[in-house]
Design an enzyme around this catalytic site. Structure first.
Site, short mmCIF file in Angstrom:
data_model
loop_
_atom_site.label_atom_id
_atom_site.label_comp_id
_atom_site.label_asym_id
_atom_site.label_seq_id
_atom_site.Cartn_x
_atom_site.Cartn_y
_atom_site.Cartn_z
N TYR A 68 16.67 10.47 -6.31
CA TYR A 68 18.09 10.12 -6.16
C TYR A 68 18.24 9.01 -5.12
O TYR A 68 17.60 9.08 -4.07
CB TYR A 68 18.92 11.34 -5.74
CG TYR A 68 19.86 11.75 -6.85
CD1 TYR A 68 20.90 10.89 -7.24
CD2 TYR A 68 19.71 12.93 -7.54
CE1 TYR A 68 21.74 11.23 -8.28
CE2 TYR A 68 20.54 13.28 -8.58
CZ TYR A 68 21.56 12.42 -8.96
OH TYR A 68 22.38 12.75 -9.98
N GLU A 70 21.65 7.23 -4.55
CA GLU A 70 23.02 6.71 -4.55
C GLU A 70 23.26 5.88 -3.29
O GLU A 70 22.78 6.21 -2.22
CB GLU A 70 24.03 7.87 -4.61
CG GLU A 70 24.24 8.35 -6.04
CD GLU A 70 25.05 9.62 -6.10
OE1 GLU A 70 26.26 9.52 -6.30
OE2 GLU A 70 24.45 10.69 -5.93
N ASP A 245 30.56 -12.02 -20.05
CA ASP A 245 29.61 -10.99 -20.46
C ASP A 245 28.53 -11.69 -21.30
O ASP A 245 28.75 -12.01 -22.47
CB ASP A 245 30.37 -9.94 -21.29
CG ASP A 245 29.46 -8.83 -21.80
OD1 ASP A 245 28.23 -8.94 -21.65
OD2 ASP A 245 30.00 -7.86 -22.37
N THR A 274 23.35 -7.23 -20.26
CA THR A 274 22.35 -6.20 -20.48
C THR A 274 21.02 -6.84 -20.09
O THR A 274 20.92 -8.06 -19.93
CB THR A 274 22.25 -5.80 -21.96
OG1 THR A 274 21.95 -6.97 -22.73
CG2 THR A 274 23.55 -5.18 -22.47
N LYS A 277 18.30 -7.22 -24.31
CA LYS A 277 18.50 -7.99 -25.54
C LYS A 277 17.62 -9.25 -25.46
O LYS A 277 16.42 -9.10 -25.29
CB LYS A 277 19.99 -8.26 -25.74
CG LYS A 277 20.78 -6.94 -25.91
CD LYS A 277 22.25 -7.12 -26.18
CE LYS A 277 22.94 -5.77 -26.28
NZ LYS A 277 24.41 -5.89 -26.45
N ARG A 283 16.05 -1.18 -21.20
CA ARG A 283 17.46 -0.93 -21.49
C ARG A 283 18.20 -0.80 -20.17
O ARG A 283 17.86 0.05 -19.34
CB ARG A 283 17.66 0.38 -22.26
CG ARG A 283 16.90 0.50 -23.54
CD ARG A 283 17.51 1.58 -24.41
NE ARG A 283 18.73 1.05 -24.98
CZ ARG A 283 18.76 0.17 -25.97
NH1 ARG A 283 17.66 -0.26 -26.52
NH2 ARG A 283 19.91 -0.29 -26.41
#
Ligand SMILES: *Cc1c(COP(=O)(O)O)cnc(C)c1O
Length: 482
Positions: A68, A70, A245, A274, A277, A283
């Site tokens: 973790y 954060e 985007d 992203t 692509k 991903r």
């Protein structure tokens, strides 16, 4: 490292990994093995897909998944994040260098998450911060219930102007069923009905009338380049924040195919993408920003996101390091050259393309001249081993489910090494399938939008012709799972 050595190491890494997986759940090991067989054996033309390198894929399978973290680099809500800090710093540094961006945020788990981070950081910067200053509060916790109620309404009543879905925009650009179309009062710009091209004057006219807080540029299915300098001029004129985007075409920006006015990063206040692509990474998502927006974007977690996927951030760092190599520029240019060849292959065989061609990595084939819907074309092509996706064309009479188009992109097969002549051959195979597909009829005798029959022997013939090309350009050459 030599290609042979990389292949040998990759083979043994995956052979052993699959053996370990099979000892717990053999069906998953088998599906993983089969997925490679299937991907190797089909012509993948889905414009949003690619094949990441073994180095990128291997980076994701580690114990970074267990941590973790954060918070932000050096400022975490959990102990023991020193190695995650290294990972996130290296990924962000590569992203800044690659895209010449003042600031990069590499935590978003996907493209949609990157857009949510962008929307909320723009709202924080443009609406929340000025309101707090006006009310003399340091943060939202200091507001009275009444002031907070007012600010919530202000945050929830801002305007967004984005490209419509049927013109090639994305769901997250203000499409009403998506959260972006609910949290913003939205309007959409389309393309010119005659040419299918973006009409900057029409966008400007809409912006002047609507006065949006945010203008979103970028697309998923528009086969042309965008002049982001012009989009910024429009945004500046109406006092809007320009968000671009570049999820689909980030690889062409990274590979310096899109430069100057076509490079969004220097023109947009905030750029999202992203990483899986055309950029050919794991991903995931990413946000780039001008200095002015950096502090707000950096609040992505906890504003919108949960704990970062550290194993994926590590893979982003590896993919971005790959994209900074000179070979990646050759790859990106080949993506664009191959799209030219694919488009020319269709046009010379009498097929119709939205906008009459392409100058990016994708073509949008209008299949109505074959008497088919996109759904029928997509299914018939899949029977012949050609993987595509159906897509609306502007003002599509068949709606977003059946559609009248097929979207085809070159990034994945270009990774396998397909070149000019092969993409011409791919166009020929696709036209052959569509010419030999007959639409079906419904039970009550009307034309069906889903059923079809593919001519005898067509699938086998196309599969044979594809197999020859696919064998010439193996996916993950040398990777042997036997
Ligand atoms: C693919 C895409 C996204 C969404 O990416 P996910 O990783 O699937 O969430 C967002 N915007 C555009 C323009 C896209 O093409």
């Amino acid at each position: 490292m030599s290609d042979d050595r990389t292949s040998a190491l990759t083979s043994s890494a995956y052979q052993q990994a699959l053996e370990v997986i099979a000892s717990v759940e053999p069906r998953i090991a088998e599906a993983t093995r089969q997925e490679l067989v299937d991907q190797r054996g089909s012509l993948k033309l889905i414009a949003s897909e690619n094949y990441a390198s073994p180095a990128v894929l291997l980076t994701m399978g580690t114990w970074f998944s267990d941590k973790y973290a954060e918070g932000t680099i050096g400022h975490r809500f959990y102990a023991g994040c020193q190695n995650v800090d290294t990972v996130e710093s290296v990924a962000a540094e590569h992203a800044r260098e690659l895209f010449s961006a003042p600031y990069a945020y590499v935590q978003p788990h996907s493209g949609i998450d990157a857009n949510l981070v962008a929307f909320w950081s723009i709202l924080a910067h443009r609406v929340e911060t000025p309101a707090l200053e006006r009310l003399g509060a340091k943060n939202v916790n200091e507001l009275t219930e009444e002031d907070w109620e007012g600010l919530r309404h202000e945050l929830g009543n801002q305007r967004l102007l984005g490209m419509s879905l049927d013109a090639g925009g994305h769901l997250t650009h203000g499409f009403r069923p998506n959260i972006s179309g609910k949290m913003f009062h939205q309007q959409q710009y389309g393309t010119d009905p005659e040419t299918g091209l973006l009409d900057y004057e029409a966008v400007a006219a809409k912006a002047r009338e609507f006065k949006p807080l945010v203008i979103v540029a970028g697309y998923s299915a528009y086969p042309r380049r965008v002049n982001f300098a012009k989009m910024r001029e429009i945004a500046d004129e109406v006092g809007a924040t320009l968000m671009v985007d570049m999820a689909h075409f980030a690889g062409l920006v990274a590979g310096k195919v899109f430069t100057g006015d076509e490079d969004p990063v220097p023109h947009a206040h905030v750029t999202t993408t992203t990483t899986h692509k055309s950029l050919r990474g794991p991903r995931g998502g990413m946000v780039l920003a001008q200095e002015e927006y950096a502090a707000d974007v950096d609040r992505g977690c906890p504003m919108v996101l949960g704990g970062p996927l550290s194993h994926v951030m590590a893979a982003k760092a590896v993919a971005l390091a790959e994209a900074r190599r000179l070979e990646f520029r050759t790859y990106a240019q080949q993506i664009a050259d191959n799209a030219q060849s694919l488009a020319a292959g269709f046009l010379s065989r009498g097929a119709n393309l939205v906008t009459g061609g392409t100058d990016n990595h994708l073509v949008l084939l209008d299949v109505s001249s074959f008497g088919l819907t996109g759904r029928q074309a997509e299914s018939a092509l899949l029977d012949a081993g050609v993987v595509t996706n159906r897509n609306s064309v502007p003002r599509d009479p068949n709606g977003a489910w059946y559609t009248s188009g097929i979207r085809l992109g070159t990034p994945a097969l270009t990774t396998r090494g397909f070149g000019h002549d092969e993409f011409d051959a791919v166009a020929e195979l696709i036209v052959h399938v569509l010419q030999n597909t007959q639409p079906g009829t419904t039970k009550d005798g009307r034309p069906s939008r889903a059923s079809y029959t593919l001519g005898e022997g067509v699938a086998a013939k196309v599969k044979d012709a594809s197999a020859e090309m696919l064998d010439r350009h193996p996916l993950y050459p040398g990777l042997d799972l036997a």
